[in-house]
Design an enzyme around this catalytic site. Structure first.
Site, mmCIF file in Angstrom:
data_model
loop_
_atom_site.group_PDB
_atom_site.id
_atom_site.type_symbol
_atom_site.label_atom_id
_atom_site.label_comp_id
_atom_site.label_asym_id
_atom_site.label_seq_id
_atom_site.Cartn_x
_atom_site.Cartn_y
_atom_site.Cartn_z
ATOM 1 N N CYS A 1 0.810 -0.751 0.101
ATOM 2 C CA CYS A 1 0.130 -0.169 0.177
ATOM 3 C C CYS A 1 1.269 0.836 0.445
ATOM 4 C CB CYS A 1 -1.034 -0.351 1.108
ATOM 5 S SG CYS A 1 -0.261 -0.019 2.615
ATOM 6 N N HIS B 1 12.933 -16.186 11.334
ATOM 7 C CA HIS B 1 12.917 -16.698 12.673
ATOM 8 C C HIS B 1 11.666 -16.549 13.207
ATOM 9 C CE1 HIS B 1 17.340 -14.898 14.420
ATOM 10 N NE2 HIS B 1 17.258 -15.424 13.403
ATOM 11 N N HIS C 1 13.158 -21.073 16.812
ATOM 12 C CA HIS C 1 12.373 -20.467 17.214
ATOM 13 C C HIS C 1 11.214 -20.615 17.489
ATOM 14 C CE1 HIS C 1 15.751 -17.637 15.541
ATOM 15 N NE2 HIS C 1 16.441 -18.585 15.087
HETATM 16 C C1 RB5 Z 1 -3.740 5.545 0.530
HETATM 17 O O1 RB5 Z 1 -3.724 7.034 0.528
HETATM 18 C C2 RB5 Z 1 -3.044 4.811 1.885
HETATM 19 O O2 RB5 Z 1 -3.621 4.984 3.193
HETATM 20 C C3 RB5 Z 1 -2.593 3.259 1.961
HETATM 21 O O3 RB5 Z 1 -2.033 3.474 1.377
HETATM 22 C C4 RB5 Z 1 -1.952 2.726 3.203
HETATM 23 O O4 RB5 Z 1 -0.430 3.913 3.092
HETATM 24 C C5 RB5 Z 1 -2.752 2.667 4.881
HETATM 25 O O5 RB5 Z 1 -2.173 2.419 5.895
#
Ligand code: RB5
Length: 153
Positions: free
Chosen positions: A68, A101, A136
């Site tokens: 993300c 680990h 582990h």
């Molecule tokens: C999207 O704008 C952003 O919030 C998402 O990609 C991410 O970074 C969330 O953790």
């Protein structure tokens, strides 16, 4: 090195980087299942984290890669899923160590944090490293025990 079945997902912030990671993984012989998102329309990262984690829980994929903007939302969402050990990494030492680990089965990183070159190195470090087991294992078992006790609350 054994070829692996890897599930991948992203949100709108990471579509371009995800496409490059898929090409990279397929280029070295891995099988990749892409569960979305497939457009740059604004979307919700937990939805795609869940879709990917379900593939691991079902045994359809061995490892997952979630991207993300920061990697953090994907990591938070992934770690809510039973049997998922997701690591948010922006250095290759950690990407390798979390396989060795923690037996991490999901790698998360941020398209707004790492560049393309580092992203590929993170992916390689994660995918090409095997869990060490041994000393582990009792600690990984403790993670599972926490998960089970929380599910019963
Ligand atoms: C999207 O704008 C952003 O919030 C998402 O990609 C991410 O970074 C969330 O953790």
């Amino acid at each position: 090195m054994a070829n692996k079945h890897i599930v991948i997902a992203c949100d709108h912030a990471a579509l371009d980087l995800k496409k490059k990671v898929i090409s990279h993984l397929e280029g070295v012989g891995h099988t990749v299942t892409d569960v979305g998102t497939h457009t740059t329309d604004s979307c919700a990262y937990p939805e795609y984290a869940s879709a990917a984690c379900k593939k691991i829980q079902n045994g359809e994929a061995e490892l997952g890669i979630l991207i993300c903007g920061t990697g953090i939302g994907m990591g938070m969402a992934a770690n809510k899923h039973r049997g998922i050990r997701a690591a948010i990494c922006s250095d290759t030492f950690s990407a390798c160590a979390t396989r060795l680990h923690n037996d991490a089965n999901v790698l998360c990183f941020g398209a707004r944090v790492v560049g393309e070159g580092l992203a590929m190195q993170l992916v390689d470090a994660f995918v090409n490293t095997e869990y060490e087991g041994g000393r582990h294992q009792s600690r990984v078992d403790m993670l599972t025990a926490i998960e089970e006790s929380e599910a019963r609350r």
